[in-house]
Write a protein that holds these residues in place. Structure first.
Motif, PDB file in Angstrom:
ATOM      1  N   ASP A 191       0.725  -1.199   0.048  1.00  0.00           N
ATOM      2  CA  ASP A 191       0.038   0.019   0.162  1.00  0.00           C
ATOM      3  C   ASP A 191       0.676   1.246   0.072  1.00  0.00           C
ATOM      4  OD1 ASP A 191       0.971   0.443   2.623  1.00  0.00           O
ATOM      5  OD2 ASP A 191      -1.023  -0.321   3.536  1.00  0.00           O
ATOM      6  N   ARG A 192       0.354   2.326   0.158  1.00  0.00           N
ATOM      7  CA  ARG A 192       1.091   3.706   0.028  1.00  0.00           C
ATOM      8  C   ARG A 192       2.291   3.895   1.021  1.00  0.00           C
ATOM      9  NH1 ARG A 192      -0.315   8.512  -2.386  1.00  0.00           N
ATOM     10  NH2 ARG A 192       0.840  10.102  -1.521  1.00  0.00           N
ATOM     11  N   ARG A 285       3.349  -0.739  -5.818  1.00  0.00           N
ATOM     12  CA  ARG A 285       2.691  -0.096  -5.016  1.00  0.00           C
ATOM     13  C   ARG A 285       1.101   0.305  -5.409  1.00  0.00           C
ATOM     14  NH1 ARG A 285       4.706   2.824  -0.849  1.00  0.00           N
ATOM     15  NH2 ARG A 285       6.995   2.525  -1.844  1.00  0.00           N
ATOM     16  N   HIS A 287      -1.952   2.379  -4.920  1.00  0.00           N
ATOM     17  CA  HIS A 287      -2.585   3.584  -4.248  1.00  0.00           C
ATOM     18  C   HIS A 287      -3.282   4.245  -5.196  1.00  0.00           C
ATOM     19  CE1 HIS A 287       0.321   6.085  -6.600  1.00  0.00           C
ATOM     20  NE2 HIS A 287       1.195   4.970  -6.707  1.00  0.00           N
ATOM     21  N   THR A 288      -4.489   5.433  -4.727  1.00  0.00           N
ATOM     22  CA  THR A 288      -5.085   6.090  -5.322  1.00  0.00           C
ATOM     23  C   THR A 288      -4.917   6.605  -6.842  1.00  0.00           C
ATOM     24  OG1 THR A 288      -4.754   8.203  -4.007  1.00  0.00           O
ATOM     25  CG2 THR A 288      -6.325   6.629  -3.430  1.00  0.00           C
ATOM     26  N   ASN A 290      -2.616   5.314  -8.678  1.00  0.00           N
ATOM     27  CA  ASN A 290      -2.043   4.021  -9.621  1.00  0.00           C
ATOM     28  C   ASN A 290      -2.796   3.899 -10.962  1.00  0.00           C
ATOM     29  OD1 ASN A 290      -1.872   1.236 -10.265  1.00  0.00           O
ATOM     30  ND2 ASN A 290       0.077   1.874  -9.179  1.00  0.00           N
TER      31      ASN A 290
END
Length: 479
Positions: A191-192, A285, A287-288, A290
């Motif tokens: 995750d982030r 990773r 994340h939003t 991505n």
């Protein structure tokens, strides 16, 4: 497919999904895989006193004793928050890289300052390219990086990802085997904050199949796991040999918006072999911001899967089972993200049948070279480079010792893979030719016992390893 089968019970969905992944992984591959090993240590493949690296202790290959130079390419866009970790993960590797190429695609955040600060005092040579306007394509940035790279191996590192410090130390030794064109490791999602996500890397953890290192021909990989799905979901999880790509290949690569990495893997693998080692860990990773997650909501994601299926047919003549699973996977993701109406539209018509009509037009030529004078060696190497340069795959099978290999290695393009003839003899000529998807064989002086009969039974042209012989039959080789 898991949701259709078990829409309510998550435990049954998980079990069904695991079985589905297992079926995808094994389809057409376990049967073809001849060179898997169960005992490759973390420090790299075992050594054979006569030939160098040994895949499983029985099938030897030559060993390239040169230390490879590693070019690292980092394309970046608005990942200032992750750049420091990404660059540090590269500099902290057990094996030092030869150059760092950082391409910033007109970021609007603080990326430029972070890049300048991180590269100010490092000992590794650095090339910085800052775009004034956004290119609009990650694959155009990749092309720019390829054109700047000078190393023997290329490591493409997405700017928001990271990896284990032993990543290079695990994969680089595989490239001392001159038949290995690409190597990849285990890719897990984070995750982030860098925390490994539960059930991350499901395609590489749902079965025991992925628990040990594997080396096999590119042809068998793409008629198995790599033909079913893009198993290297993050380009930073692999290494490959630097090669000279034609403008046609770059044009095709940059025409993709999403699946260009899958296309690239198929091209760099050529007619050689692909290695997988789970001890080489890379982290993708999620994340939003991505782009991979956002791509699932676009129709182009699914249309490009059809294009990839056609590209794999043209290169590796991928079998129907693999193509069916590739399109079924795309359809299931389409339904989950865009709904059943979009799924019906994607699957309309005889999609699989239409893809299977795509003919193979990239040959895999096997050139057999025995002990001979320098002039003959140079002539065969020129021919190999010529055939490879026109876009076909080439493997040179050497009927000689390490001395012949040392002579040949310096004359051949990096895109040409090399194997000793004993490799094919121990495996069996019939399985060897089919395992590697050979479409033509060129013999210089004498046959390796019985190859003429095997070629006739497989209807593979047996030609003279001379420029004249191949020029004369060029039309016959082209499909």
């Amino acid at each position: 497919m898991a949701y259709i089968r078990h829409p309510l019970k998550s435990s049954k969905r998980k079990l069904f999904r695991g079985r589905l992944v297992e079926a995808i992984e094994f389809n057409g591959f376990q049967r073809r895989q001849f060179a898997g090993t169960k005992s490759v240590p973390h420090s790299g493949p075992p050594q054979n006193a006569k030939y160098g690296i040994s895949v499983d202790g029985e099938l030897p290959v030559f060993r390239d004793k040169r230390t490879p130079r590693i070019s690292v390419i980092i394309p970046n866009y608005n990942h200032a928050a992750f750049l420091q970790e990404r660059i540090r993960s590269i500099l902290d590797q057990e094996i030092e890289v030869s150059e760092l190429i950082i391409l910033d695609d007109a970021s609007t955040d603080d990326s430029r300052n972070v890049i300048l600060e991180m590269t100010r005092d490092i000992s590794v040579p650095v090339k910085l390219v800052f775009n004034e306007m956004n290119s609009g394509s990650i694959f155009r940035q990749w092309q720019k990086g390829f054109e700047l790279a000078k190393g023997d191996l290329i490591w493409l590192c997405e700017s928001d990802d990271t990896c284990d410090p032993r990543f290079l130390g695990t994969l680089v030794p595989y490239f001392s085997d001159p038949s290995v064109m690409m190597a990849f490791g285990r890719i897990e999602s984070i995750d982030r904050e860098g925390i490994v996500a539960p059930q991350s890397g499901l395609p590489l953890s749902a079965s025991k199949f992925w628990g040990a290192p594997i080396i096999a021909s590119a042809y068998s990989w793409f008629n198995g796991p790599f033909g079913n799905k893009n198993i290297v979901a993050n380009v930073g999880g692999c290494l490959f040999r630097r090669q000279e790509f034609s403008l046609d290949i770059f044009s095709e690569l940059t025409s993709y918006r999403i699946c260009g990495d899958w296309y690239l893997y198929s091209r760099v693998a050529r007619g050689g072999r692909i290695a997988y080692d789970p001890n080489a860990k890379a982290y993708f990773r999620v994340h939003t911001s991505n782009s991979s997650k956002a791509s699932l909501k676009t129709e182009s994601f699914y249309n490009e899967h059809v294009r990839i299926a056609q590209a794999l047919r043209r290169h590796y003549e991928v079998n129907k089972s693999a193509i069916r699973l590739l399109l079924q996977n795309a359809w299931a993701i389409c339904v989950a993200n865009l709904g059943y109406a979009a799924g019906r539209e994607f699957a309309q018509g005889r999609l699989i049948g239409e893809v299977m009509k795509t003919p193979r037009n990239i040959n895999h030529v096997l050139l057999i070279l025995g002990a001979c004078d320098d002039q003959a060696v140079a002539a065969v190497c020129r021919l190999a480079n010529l055939v490879s340069g026109r876009g076909d795959d080439v493997t040179v099978l050497l009927s000689g010792d390490a001395t012949l290999f040392d002579r040949v290695r310096g004359l051949l393009s990096p895109s040409v893979s090399i194997l000793p003839s004993i490799f094919a003899e121990r495996m069996g000529l019939y399985p060897f030719l089919t395992e590697f998807g050979i479409t033509a064989v060129g013999v210089a002086d004498n046959e390796i016992g019985g190859i003429g009969g095997v070629c006739r039974s497989l209807r593979i042209p047996l030609l003279s390893s001379s420029a004249e012989g191949f020029d004369h039959s060029a039309g016959r080789l082209r499909k």
